[in-house]
Design an enzyme around this catalytic site. Structure first.
Site, PDB file in Angstrom:
ATOM      1  N   HIS A 253       0.842  -1.186   0.000  1.00 35.16           N
ATOM      2  CA  HIS A 253       0.000   0.000   0.000  1.00 35.16           C
ATOM      3  C   HIS A 253       0.883   1.244   0.000  1.00 35.16           C
ATOM      4  CE1 HIS A 253       0.547  -0.922   4.386  1.00 35.16           C
ATOM      5  NE2 HIS A 253       1.002   0.303   4.318  1.00 35.16           N
TER       6      HIS A 253
HETATM    7  P1  TYD Z   1      -1.306  -2.562   7.713  1.00 37.49           P
HETATM    8  O1  TYD Z   1      -0.816  -1.161   7.821  1.00 37.49           O
HETATM    9  O2  TYD Z   1      -2.065  -2.946   6.487  1.00 37.49           O
HETATM   10  O3  TYD Z   1      -0.095  -3.574   7.905  1.00 37.49           O
HETATM   11  P2  TYD Z   1       1.132  -3.955   6.924  1.00 37.49           P
HETATM   12  O4  TYD Z   1       1.448  -2.755   6.104  1.00 37.49           O
HETATM   13  O5  TYD Z   1       2.248  -4.323   7.808  1.00 37.49           O
HETATM   14  O6  TYD Z   1       0.732  -5.123   6.104  1.00 37.49           O
HETATM   15  O7  TYD Z   1      -2.169  -2.888   9.014  1.00 37.49           O
HETATM   16  C1  TYD Z   1      -2.645  -4.198   9.284  1.00 37.49           C
HETATM   17  C2  TYD Z   1      -3.878  -4.075  10.183  1.00 37.49           C
HETATM   18  O8  TYD Z   1      -3.548  -3.439  11.424  1.00 37.49           O
HETATM   19  C3  TYD Z   1      -4.996  -3.256   9.565  1.00 37.49           C
HETATM   20  O9  TYD Z   1      -6.217  -3.914   9.853  1.00 37.49           O
HETATM   21  C4  TYD Z   1      -4.978  -1.940  10.304  1.00 37.49           C
HETATM   22  C5  TYD Z   1      -4.355  -2.295  11.643  1.00 37.49           C
HETATM   23  N1  TYD Z   1      -3.520  -1.199  12.182  1.00 37.49           N
HETATM   24  C6  TYD Z   1      -3.993  -0.427  13.243  1.00 37.49           C
HETATM   25  O10 TYD Z   1      -5.108  -0.648  13.760  1.00 37.49           O
HETATM   26  N2  TYD Z   1      -3.201   0.579  13.726  1.00 37.49           N
HETATM   27  C7  TYD Z   1      -1.982   0.852  13.207  1.00 37.49           C
HETATM   28  O11 TYD Z   1      -1.266   1.802  13.682  1.00 37.49           O
HETATM   29  C8  TYD Z   1      -1.507   0.070  12.102  1.00 37.49           C
HETATM   30  C9  TYD Z   1      -0.170   0.338  11.467  1.00 37.49           C
HETATM   31  C10 TYD Z   1      -2.316  -0.944  11.627  1.00 37.49           C
END
Ligand code: TYD
Length: 147
Positions: free
Chosen positions: A64
């Site tokens: 993303h």
């Molecule tokens: P995401 O940012 O998509 O993780 P990655 O980039 O490592 O794959 O986040 C994964 C999940 O965690 C998503 O459901 C949102 C949640 N999340 C939070 O609730 N708070 C946060 O600060 C972060 C970074 C993620």
């Protein structure tokens, strides 16, 4: 004036704006201590910290971009690759040194890949969590970048 037509439109950061920053480290026979102070060691105030851990060996995260959020990624243990993509150029950075942090500028797509077993990625973020700051669809990301 004509609108920019490439995905690297005016105002957007490029993959070359994302830099590996050496972090202040105090070396000691007892072990090393690495310090990060917001706006001193990195170019933004730290509003949020999270870490990725327990990622299976060879695993992937990310996939993303963020419209406004800036981040520093640190491999505090183990190693992983960060694939950066600004819609035109791509760059791969291997993070394997807890004495360095990768600054990811706003608007740059990232994929985290090839985690080693036991790797831990600490993320220092410039803003609180905001779901509407994410671009999770690559085609929509390209459209947004070209605006
Ligand atoms: P995401 O940012 O998509 O993780 P990655 O980039 O490592 O794959 O986040 C994964 C999940 O965690 C998503 O459901 C949102 C949640 N999340 C939070 O609730 N708070 C946060 O600060 C972060 C970074 C993620």
């Amino acid at each position: 004036m004509m609108e920019p037509t490439t995905a690297r439109a005016a105002g957007h950061a490029s993959v070359d704006d994302c830099r590996v920053i050496p972090l202040r480290t105090v070396e000691d026979p007892r072990g090393s201590l690495t310090i990060v102070e917001g706006e001193l060691d990195i170019p933004f105030p730290i509003e949020r910290v999270y870490h990725l851990h327990g990622v299976p060996a060879g695993g992937r995260r990310g996939g993303h971009a963020h419209r406004h959020l800036e981040q520093i990624l640190i491999a505090v243990a183990g190693a992983f690759d960060v694939l950066l993509d600004d819609g035109v150029a791509r760059r791969r950075v291997r993070l394997d040194d807890p004495r360095t942090g990768l600054h990811i500028s706003p608007g740059v797509w990232r994929e985290l890949e090839s985690f080693t077993d036991g790797a831990v990625c600490v993320v220092l973020a410039s803003m609180p969590y905001a779901d509407d700051d994410y671009e999770r669809d690559y085609e929509e990301f390209l459209n947004w970048r070209s605006r």
